[in-house]
Motif scaffolding. Sequence first.
Motif, PDB file in Angstrom:
ATOM      1  N   ALA A  56      35.595  41.321  37.940  1.00 46.80           N
ATOM      2  CA  ALA A  56      34.572  42.432  37.834  1.00 46.80           C
ATOM      3  C   ALA A  56      35.330  43.936  37.880  1.00 46.80           C
ATOM      4  O   ALA A  56      34.854  44.918  37.237  1.00 46.80           O
ATOM      5  CB  ALA A  56      33.726  42.433  38.899  1.00 46.80           C
ATOM      6  N   ALA A  57      36.345  43.838  38.654  1.00 49.03           N
ATOM      7  CA  ALA A  57      36.886  45.326  38.827  1.00 49.03           C
ATOM      8  C   ALA A  57      38.208  45.683  37.623  1.00 49.03           C
ATOM      9  O   ALA A  57      38.707  46.745  37.613  1.00 49.03           O
ATOM     10  CB  ALA A  57      37.813  45.329  40.329  1.00 49.03           C
ATOM     11  N   CYS A  58      38.392  44.595  36.739  1.00 49.80           N
ATOM     12  CA  CYS A  58      39.522  44.597  35.912  1.00 49.80           C
ATOM     13  C   CYS A  58      39.429  45.895  35.170  1.00 49.80           C
ATOM     14  O   CYS A  58      38.237  46.234  34.525  1.00 49.80           O
ATOM     15  CB  CYS A  58      39.430  43.267  34.809  1.00 49.80           C
ATOM     16  N   THR A  59      40.256  46.708  34.525  1.00 46.92           N
ATOM     17  CA  THR A  59      40.108  47.951  34.031  1.00 46.92           C
ATOM     18  C   THR A  59      39.720  47.461  32.460  1.00 46.92           C
ATOM     19  O   THR A  59      39.127  48.355  31.744  1.00 46.92           O
ATOM     20  CB  THR A  59      41.606  48.497  33.935  1.00 46.92           C
ATOM     21  N   ARG A  60      40.000  46.402  32.017  1.00 47.29           N
ATOM     22  CA  ARG A  60      39.576  46.043  30.476  1.00 47.29           C
ATOM     23  C   ARG A  60      38.113  46.020  30.516  1.00 47.29           C
ATOM     24  O   ARG A  60      37.593  46.269  29.421  1.00 47.29           O
ATOM     25  CB  ARG A  60      40.128  44.890  30.202  1.00 47.29           C
ATOM     26  N   ASN A  61      37.421  45.709  31.755  1.00 45.49           N
ATOM     27  CA  ASN A  61      35.838  46.008  31.331  1.00 45.49           C
ATOM     28  C   ASN A  61      35.414  47.297  30.654  1.00 45.49           C
ATOM     29  O   ASN A  61      34.466  47.342  30.125  1.00 45.49           O
ATOM     30  CB  ASN A  61      35.047  45.852  32.796  1.00 45.49           C
ATOM     31  N   SER A  62      36.309  48.156  30.818  1.00 45.90           N
ATOM     32  CA  SER A  62      35.845  49.673  29.978  1.00 45.90           C
ATOM     33  C   SER A  62      36.171  49.476  28.875  1.00 45.90           C
ATOM     34  O   SER A  62      35.804  50.484  28.052  1.00 45.90           O
ATOM     35  CB  SER A  62      36.547  50.801  30.771  1.00 45.90           C
ATOM     36  N   LEU A  63      36.769  48.723  28.323  1.00 46.34           N
ATOM     37  CA  LEU A  63      37.414  48.631  27.037  1.00 46.34           C
ATOM     38  C   LEU A  63      36.664  47.438  26.150  1.00 46.34           C
ATOM     39  O   LEU A  63      36.128  47.736  25.197  1.00 46.34           O
ATOM     40  CB  LEU A  63      38.676  48.367  26.865  1.00 46.34           C
ATOM     41  N   ASP A  64      36.900  46.200  26.596  1.00 47.44           N
ATOM     42  CA  ASP A  64      36.123  45.040  25.968  1.00 47.44           C
ATOM     43  C   ASP A  64      35.729  44.109  26.939  1.00 47.44           C
ATOM     44  O   ASP A  64      34.442  44.105  27.360  1.00 47.44           O
ATOM     45  CB  ASP A  64      37.190  44.433  25.106  1.00 47.44           C
ATOM     46  N   GLN A  65      36.529  43.122  27.359  1.00 46.31           N
ATOM     47  CA  GLN A  65      36.196  42.097  28.359  1.00 46.31           C
ATOM     48  C   GLN A  65      37.365  41.896  29.385  1.00 46.31           C
ATOM     49  O   GLN A  65      38.691  42.089  28.939  1.00 46.31           O
ATOM     50  CB  GLN A  65      35.898  40.821  27.843  1.00 46.31           C
ATOM     51  N   PRO A  66      36.989  41.541  30.661  1.00 44.45           N
ATOM     52  CA  PRO A  66      38.023  41.431  31.472  1.00 44.45           C
ATOM     53  C   PRO A  66      38.837  40.318  31.407  1.00 44.45           C
ATOM     54  O   PRO A  66      38.731  39.216  30.586  1.00 44.45           O
ATOM     55  CB  PRO A  66      37.265  41.177  33.063  1.00 44.45           C
ATOM     56  N   ILE A  67      40.273  40.322  32.032  1.00 43.31           N
ATOM     57  CA  ILE A  67      41.088  39.167  31.769  1.00 43.31           C
ATOM     58  C   ILE A  67      40.544  38.154  32.600  1.00 43.31           C
ATOM     59  O   ILE A  67      39.907  38.197  33.572  1.00 43.31           O
ATOM     60  CB  ILE A  67      42.554  39.488  32.611  1.00 43.31           C
ATOM     61  N   ALA A  68      40.784  36.914  32.280  1.00 42.77           N
ATOM     62  CA  ALA A  68      40.307  35.681  32.859  1.00 42.77           C
ATOM     63  C   ALA A  68      41.417  35.368  33.932  1.00 42.77           C
ATOM     64  O   ALA A  68      42.158  34.319  33.738  1.00 42.77           O
ATOM     65  CB  ALA A  68      40.167  34.560  31.883  1.00 42.77           C
ATOM     66  N   ILE A  69      41.362  36.096  35.028  1.00 39.02           N
ATOM     67  CA  ILE A  69      42.165  36.077  35.849  1.00 39.02           C
ATOM     68  C   ILE A  69      42.035  34.652  36.845  1.00 39.02           C
ATOM     69  O   ILE A  69      42.820  34.084  36.973  1.00 39.02           O
ATOM     70  CB  ILE A  69      42.041  37.235  36.991  1.00 39.02           C
ATOM     71  N   ALA A  70      40.666  34.304  37.097  1.00 35.08           N
ATOM     72  CA  ALA A  70      40.559  33.073  37.855  1.00 35.08           C
ATOM     73  C   ALA A  70      41.137  31.839  36.845  1.00 35.08           C
ATOM     74  O   ALA A  70      41.654  30.913  37.348  1.00 35.08           O
ATOM     75  CB  ALA A  70      39.147  32.908  38.337  1.00 35.08           C
ATOM     76  N   GLY A  71      40.667  31.996  35.663  1.00 34.49           N
ATOM     77  CA  GLY A  71      41.250  30.615  34.679  1.00 34.49           C
ATOM     78  C   GLY A  71      42.564  30.651  34.570  1.00 34.49           C
ATOM     79  O   GLY A  71      43.283  29.547  34.517  1.00 34.49           O
ATOM     80  N   LEU A  72      43.251  31.826  34.695  1.00 37.43           N
ATOM     81  CA  LEU A  72      44.855  31.702  34.668  1.00 37.43           C
ATOM     82  C   LEU A  72      45.491  31.447  35.848  1.00 37.43           C
ATOM     83  O   LEU A  72      46.362  30.682  36.033  1.00 37.43           O
ATOM     84  CB  LEU A  72      45.295  33.268  34.476  1.00 37.43           C
ATOM     85  N   LYS A  73      44.651  31.676  36.998  1.00 42.91           N
ATOM     86  CA  LYS A  73      45.146  31.068  38.204  1.00 42.91           C
ATOM     87  C   LYS A  73      45.087  29.437  38.097  1.00 42.91           C
ATOM     88  O   LYS A  73      45.828  28.684  38.639  1.00 42.91           O
ATOM     89  CB  LYS A  73      44.341  31.704  39.468  1.00 42.91           C
TER      90      LYS A  73
END
Length: 842
Positions: free
Chosen positions: A75-92
């Motif tokens: 929710a805090a990912c900077t990419r939210n302001s551009l397109d979609q956030p990184i799938a951080i949980a999925g990568l973990k």
Amino acid sequence: MKSANPPANWSEKILSECIGEELPPCQAACPLDIRVREKLRLMQAGDLAGALAVVLERCPFPGILGRICTHPCEAACTRNSLDQPIAIAGLKRYLADLDPDAVLSASPGPERPQRVAVVGGGPAGLLAAYDLRRFGYPVTLFEAEPELGGALRLYIPAHRLPREVLAREMSVVEKLGVEVRLRSRLGRDIHLEDLRRDFAAVFLGLGTHKSLRLQIPGEDLDGVMDGFSFLRAVNSGERPQVGHRLAVIAGGKAALDAARIAWRYGAREVHILYRRSEDLMPALALEVEEARGQGNQFHFLTLPVRLLGDRRVQALVAQKTVLSEPDAQGHICPVPVAGSEFTLEVDTVITAVGQTADFNFFGPGLAFDTATIFRLATDPVTLATQIPGVYAGGDLATGPKNAVAAMAAGRRAALAIHCSLSGQPLPEELPPLGSRSTRLIVDTRGAALTSRAKMPDLSPAARLAQPDAEVELGFSADAAQAEAGRCLTCVCSECVTNCTFLQHYVGQFPYTEKELVRLLNDRGAAEPLIPYSCHYCGLCQAVCPKDLHAGKACLSVREALVARGQGPLPQHQGIQNYVKWGSSPVFALSRPDPATGKATRVFFPGCSLAGHFTTVVHAAYAHLRQRLPDTGIMLNCCGAPSYFMGEKDVMLRVIGNVRSELEKLEAQEVIVACPHCHQTFNEFLPEVKTRTIYEVLNEIGLPAGVANIPPGIFNIQDACGTRQAPHIHAAVRQLVTALGHGIEEMEHNRERSICCGSGGMVPTVAPELAKKMTDFRLSEATHDLVTYCASCRARLSKAGHPTLHVLDLPFNPKWAQTKTAPPPPNLLRWWRRWRLKRYLGR
């Protein structure tokens, strides 16, 4: 040089205000403080083992949280302001699944004598036990259920969190030496007073397992069940009867889980009622999307009023709502709409409107009214309760939240217990309890738009056929690498990115001015080449969102070196002579307009222009006298080179002499050609009106018959000394276009112009660094250059790029040949200055 209300100490200002080492938004949002940015950097570099090690530093359960975390990081990912956030949980999760046994590599700390009890084997208790063993304490973990996991096992379905993943990662606590006692319920099998007697400290991580009621008529009909009992039954292997028409009341994760499971178990008409709007739902958007994909019907802004039926529920009466305006605390309440009732035919109702803890474990005599409390009060810092030696965290203390927040509470409590038992003070920087703010400002200009990788999942048919099979199948290696590659590596290091000096001396990620300041503080006095290698061009300040100037910190060190007799450096002797001779009677001149004997204003061409372009100075002065009678001339130095070397007293003496000469001439205005002279006059002679010749030429007009053929297209090299002077940028461009030429801007222009390499007197002490800056400047040049700084013109033409001084265009008919001419040698420049003085002094 110009700075309004300059700070007393720029080094301290940079250390206190630079945001370059602030947490990236993803890490700041993570309650476990996982270094997400570093994890993704390592993944981008192909170091997957290193990336997993970064996760395991602060998250011993990556496979669990990679699947069920509410991921506030996304929710805090900077990419939210551009397109979609990184799938951080999925990568973990991807990293955890690559090496499932890596979580078992943790080892306990050196053994300590004090025993600690942890009550509750859910998220908070598991992490508290883990960290306490890492500190070395003997830990006994008491769990009421037959297996560890708490809410992770009881309420999260296997299709979201496979039981083999849960069991494997939880086994790390026993591997660390935690003694686990199952079927040990507090208040029944064990008692708080006994734990307080037998253990040095007690942590309560009991969770909230008591469902709240709807408080509406018909709630006790058959076919009405609370969501947590339903999920507990499913996860224990039962298959509750759900009928064909089901209503789920609430909008959280438990409600959505119940709806999706009921669909798997045969419900073909599922209604989800939520009293607020969709954007206020606690459930994640992905969960809502999946429920919709199964055909579930959402009724937002809808409130259950009563349940109807004869022994078994047959219908639900609901009412529409509207949202109130936020109250003083920001709460938005649903308000029933009169006359909006409607009825849904149902044969099963599952409620999931909230839960609380069962506080009966306290027993009598502990000063708690267990009938009225909904959460256990704790110290906001240590999580200590009012009962000595007893700490609490997770849902028991906060009310229902989520697994990652509960784990964060377990970690904080473990540290507080450790500090208390070891007699150590709490560290200034504590592990977080939730998401934090960050001051980091990320420049996303130029970032490419990309699509978030979609994790593959089971088809609806496969979900029905295998109700417990994991729905999300995980990323492939290629998809994971591509998704990690979307990370912007959020930093604020614009200063370093745009400065070859900082790039040379700042080598530690995330690359900030703070590192330079620490280097100056540690080694600046012993290694004066460091502060004297700064170009003092101010580009760092121009690109800094906090307006910080690394050059000012370097200048302070230079001045300190001069005060101790260690500066300037021996290599600066030529520049010291340059100022000394340039302001001496041999080369200096002050005289009024020879035609009128008056000097209402004075033309001050500066040191470099007078030596490099004597004929241009002749012609420009003649034009000024023609259009502006009573214009005198002053050949002198403003002292700026001395200032840059740290010899401020020399500069003040030189500029003081200039002030005296102006007073003798009774001049009211100075017309300068040199950007650094303009800067120096504005700061140290603010009482004197100072303008550039470029502004003046636009006002009085150009000489008649100026040849503008062949017209050219130029890049403009803006001088460092004009960063805070947009009116000069505009005047120069107006002058060039008025002469019939075109302009194509370089990427770095105006206040963000790159130094030519001669700034700060760097070429004399660090020629290789100066060359890097020159190369950086010329890397953007696609046409011949026009500048309005004689030093820039000399430096860039010497580097082999055709470069003109802007005054060449109107006052040098041979400018087309001049642009490729190298700068004159030093001796020739001094001879020209001497000749110019003799000519103008006749």
